[in-house]
Motif scaffolding. Structure first.
Motif, PDB file in Angstrom:
ATOM      1  N   ALA A  35       0.840  -1.213   0.000  1.00  0.00           N
ATOM      2  CA  ALA A  35       0.000   0.000   0.000  1.00  0.00           C
ATOM      3  C   ALA A  35       0.870   1.255   0.000  1.00  0.00           C
ATOM      4  N   LEU A  36       1.899   1.263   0.849  1.00  0.00           N
ATOM      5  CA  LEU A  36       2.748   2.460   0.952  1.00  0.00           C
ATOM      6  C   LEU A  36       3.537   2.710  -0.323  1.00  0.00           C
ATOM      7  N   ARG A  37       3.872   1.635  -1.042  1.00  0.00           N
ATOM      8  CA  ARG A  37       4.591   1.809  -2.310  1.00  0.00           C
ATOM      9  C   ARG A  37       3.755   2.533  -3.356  1.00  0.00           C
ATOM     10  N   GLN A  38       2.440   2.360  -3.298  1.00  0.00           N
ATOM     11  CA  GLN A  38       1.570   3.088  -4.242  1.00  0.00           C
ATOM     12  C   GLN A  38       1.664   4.587  -3.964  1.00  0.00           C
ATOM     13  N   PHE A  39       1.802   4.935  -2.683  1.00  0.00           N
ATOM     14  CA  PHE A  39       1.952   6.354  -2.325  1.00  0.00           C
ATOM     15  C   PHE A  39       3.332   6.874  -2.705  1.00  0.00           C
ATOM     16  N   GLU A  40       4.346   5.996  -2.623  1.00  0.00           N
ATOM     17  CA  GLU A  40       5.692   6.389  -3.060  1.00  0.00           C
ATOM     18  C   GLU A  40       5.664   6.782  -4.534  1.00  0.00           C
ATOM     19  N   ARG A  41       4.853   6.053  -5.312  1.00  0.00           N
ATOM     20  CA  ARG A  41       4.837   6.245  -6.773  1.00  0.00           C
ATOM     21  C   ARG A  41       3.911   7.363  -7.237  1.00  0.00           C
ATOM     22  N   CYS A  42       3.011   7.828  -6.389  1.00  0.00           N
ATOM     23  CA  CYS A  42       2.089   8.870  -6.845  1.00  0.00           C
ATOM     24  C   CYS A  42       2.794  10.224  -6.812  1.00  0.00           C
ATOM     25  N   LYS A  43       2.206  11.200  -7.496  1.00  0.00           N
ATOM     26  CA  LYS A  43       2.844  12.524  -7.603  1.00  0.00           C
ATOM     27  C   LYS A  43       2.368  13.499  -6.528  1.00  0.00           C
ATOM     28  N   GLU A  44       1.118  13.365  -6.118  1.00  0.00           N
ATOM     29  CA  GLU A  44       0.483  14.415  -5.314  1.00  0.00           C
ATOM     30  C   GLU A  44       0.852  14.397  -3.833  1.00  0.00           C
ATOM     31  N   ILE A  45       1.197  13.230  -3.312  1.00  0.00           N
ATOM     32  CA  ILE A  45       1.448  13.104  -1.863  1.00  0.00           C
ATOM     33  C   ILE A  45       2.943  13.242  -1.556  1.00  0.00           C
ATOM     34  N   THR A 110      -4.096   2.257  -7.221  1.00  0.00           N
ATOM     35  CA  THR A 110      -3.004   2.658  -8.119  1.00  0.00           C
ATOM     36  C   THR A 110      -2.551   4.091  -7.803  1.00  0.00           C
ATOM     37  N   PRO A 111      -1.289   4.408  -8.135  1.00  0.00           N
ATOM     38  CA  PRO A 111      -0.809   5.784  -7.949  1.00  0.00           C
ATOM     39  C   PRO A 111      -1.697   6.791  -8.686  1.00  0.00           C
ATOM     40  N   ASP A 112      -2.191   6.416  -9.867  1.00  0.00           N
ATOM     41  CA  ASP A 112      -3.088   7.299 -10.620  1.00  0.00           C
ATOM     42  C   ASP A 112      -4.384   7.567  -9.866  1.00  0.00           C
ATOM     43  N   GLN A 119      -6.510  15.336  -6.613  1.00  0.00           N
ATOM     44  CA  GLN A 119      -6.795  16.470  -7.509  1.00  0.00           C
ATOM     45  C   GLN A 119      -8.269  16.861  -7.468  1.00  0.00           C
ATOM     46  N   ALA A 120      -9.141  15.878  -7.398  1.00  0.00           N
ATOM     47  CA  ALA A 120     -10.577  16.183  -7.312  1.00  0.00           C
ATOM     48  C   ALA A 120     -10.886  16.909  -5.997  1.00  0.00           C
ATOM     49  N   ALA A 121     -10.197  16.510  -4.923  1.00  0.00           N
ATOM     50  CA  ALA A 121     -10.424  17.168  -3.625  1.00  0.00           C
ATOM     51  C   ALA A 121      -9.903  18.599  -3.631  1.00  0.00           C
ATOM     52  N   LYS A 122      -8.864  18.858  -4.426  1.00  0.00           N
ATOM     53  CA  LYS A 122      -8.358  20.237  -4.525  1.00  0.00           C
ATOM     54  C   LYS A 122      -9.425  21.142  -5.135  1.00  0.00           C
ATOM     55  N   VAL A 123     -10.191  20.594  -6.073  1.00  0.00           N
ATOM     56  CA  VAL A 123     -11.218  21.378  -6.754  1.00  0.00           C
ATOM     57  C   VAL A 123     -12.470  21.512  -5.883  1.00  0.00           C
ATOM     58  N   SER A 124     -12.927  20.394  -5.326  1.00  0.00           N
ATOM     59  CA  SER A 124     -14.249  20.416  -4.684  1.00  0.00           C
ATOM     60  C   SER A 124     -14.188  20.401  -3.160  1.00  0.00           C
ATOM     61  N   GLY A 125     -13.012  20.145  -2.589  1.00  0.00           N
ATOM     62  CA  GLY A 125     -12.891  20.082  -1.127  1.00  0.00           C
ATOM     63  C   GLY A 125     -12.916  18.665  -0.591  1.00  0.00           C
ATOM     64  N   ALA A 126     -13.623  17.782  -1.296  1.00  0.00           N
ATOM     65  CA  ALA A 126     -13.756  16.404  -0.806  1.00  0.00           C
ATOM     66  C   ALA A 126     -13.992  15.459  -1.976  1.00  0.00           C
ATOM     67  N   ALA A 127     -13.285  14.342  -1.993  1.00  0.00           N
ATOM     68  CA  ALA A 127     -13.478  13.353  -3.061  1.00  0.00           C
ATOM     69  C   ALA A 127     -13.146  11.967  -2.535  1.00  0.00           C
ATOM     70  N   VAL A 128     -13.998  11.007  -2.869  1.00  0.00           N
ATOM     71  CA  VAL A 128     -13.758   9.635  -2.413  1.00  0.00           C
ATOM     72  C   VAL A 128     -13.779   8.692  -3.612  1.00  0.00           C
ATOM     73  N   LEU A 129     -12.959   7.666  -3.507  1.00  0.00           N
ATOM     74  CA  LEU A 129     -12.936   6.635  -4.526  1.00  0.00           C
ATOM     75  C   LEU A 129     -14.062   5.650  -4.214  1.00  0.00           C
TER      76      LEU A 129
END
Ligand code: CTP
Ligand code: MG
Length: 227
Positions: A35-45, A110-112, A119-129
Motif C-alpha cells: 500500500a505504501l509503495r503506491q503512495f511512493e509512486r504517486c505525484k500528489e502526496i 493505483t498511484p493514478d 486532484q478532485a479534492a483540490k477542486v471540490s474540497g472532498a473526493a472519495v474513490l
C-alpha cells in the motif's frame, strides 16, 4: 503540500491469525508495504503518516528503511476504532492542503487513482474513490426483508478518501459525539457528510479490494500474480 494518513492500527479479528493482516506478506512483501509503495509512486502526496498498533511504532522505522520509503514521515499509535486512529493521524499533521486517508489493507490502489482523488479534492474540497456494487442489496430487520435499494445509486466506499485539511479536522471534531451515539464510523466520508458539503464520488477500480477475510487473501494473491 498534500499528506496521506495510512491507517494500520487494526487487529484484523475477522481474518484472524497471529499478526494483524496488514503485516502478512503478499508475494514476500508485507501488505502495508504494498500500500505504501503506491503512495511512493504517486505525484500528489509528499508525506505519509502511518498509524500503527502502539507496540509496532518503534519497529516500523526499520521496516520503512528496509523498503526505502522516502515519503514515510512519522509513525503514530492508533486508537480503539478506525476513526480514532485517523484522528490520531490528523493530530500529527501541522499543515496540509489535502489529506488522503487510506486503509493499509488496500494494497492495490493505483498511484493514478491516488493522484486523481487528491486532484478532485483540490477542486471540490472532498473526493472519495468508489466501486460498483455487483449484488442486489436488501435492507433487512429482524431477519425480514424490508426493501430493495436502487442499485444504480449505490457504490462501495473505497480509499483513499481525500479532503481539505481544515474540512477533515472540522468533521473529526464531531467524532466523540457521533461514536457516543453508538454509530460505527467506518469511513471518513461519513463524518464529512454530516457537514453538508459536496463530496465527489470517483469511479475506482475493482482490484482496489480491502483485505478483510481469509478469502480476500486468496483473491489478493491472484490479483498480484496478474499485475
Ligand atoms: N484500523 C485502524 N485502527 C483501528 C481499526 C482499524 O487503523 N482501531 C485500520 C485497519 O488496520 C485497516 C483499516 O483501518 O487498515 C480498515 O479496517 P478493517 O478492515 O476493519 O481492519 P481491522 O479493524 O484490523 O479488522 P477487523 O475489523 O476484522 O478486526
Ligand atoms: Mg475493523
Amino acid at each position: 503540500m498534500n499528506v496521506a494518513i495510512v491507517v494500520a492500527a487494526g487487529k484484523g479479528t475477522r481474518l484472524g491469525g497471529d499478526r494483524p493482516k496488514q503485516f502478512l506478506e503478499l508475494g514476500g512483501i508485507p501488505i502495508i508495504i504494498h500500500a505504501l509503495r503506491q503512495f511512493e509512486r504517486c505525484k500528489e502526496i509528499k508525506e505519509v503518516i502511518v498509524v500503527l498498533p502502539a507496540q509496532e511504532t518503534a519497529a516500523f522505522q526499520s521496516l520503512a528503511e528496509k523498503f526505502e520509503l522516502r515519503k514515510f514521515f512519522r509513525a503514530v499509535a492508533g486508537g480503539d476504532t478506525r476513526a480514532q486512529s485517523v484522528q490520531r493521524g490528523l493530530a500529527a499533521i501541522d499543515e496540509a492542503e489535502i489529506v488522503a486517508v487510506h486503509d493499509a489493507v488496500r494494497p492495490f490502489v493505483t498511484p493514478d487513482e491516488i493522484d486523481q482523488t487528491v486532484q478532485a479534492a483540490k477542486v471540490s474540497g472532498a473526493a472519495v474513490l468508489t466501486g460498483p456494487v455487483a449484488d442486489t442489496i436488501k435492507e433487512i430487520a429482524r431477519g425480514q426483508v424490508i426493501r430493495t435499494l436502487a442499485r444504480p445509486n449505490l457504490r462501495r466506499a473505497l480509499t483513499p478518501q481525500c479532503f481539505r485539511y481544515d474540512l477533515l479536522k472540522r468533521a473529526y471534531d464531531h467524532l466523540e459525539e457521533v461514536e457516543s451515539e453508538g454509530i460505527k464510523v467506518t469511513d471518513d466520508s461519513m463524518l464529512v457528510e454530516r457537514l453538508g458539503v459536496e463530496i465527489r464520488a470517483l469511479e475506482g477500480s475493482a482490484r482496489n479490494i480491502k483485505i478483510t477475510s481469509a478469502e480476500d487473501l486468496i483473491l489478493a494473491e491472484a490479483i498480484l500474480r496478474q499485475l
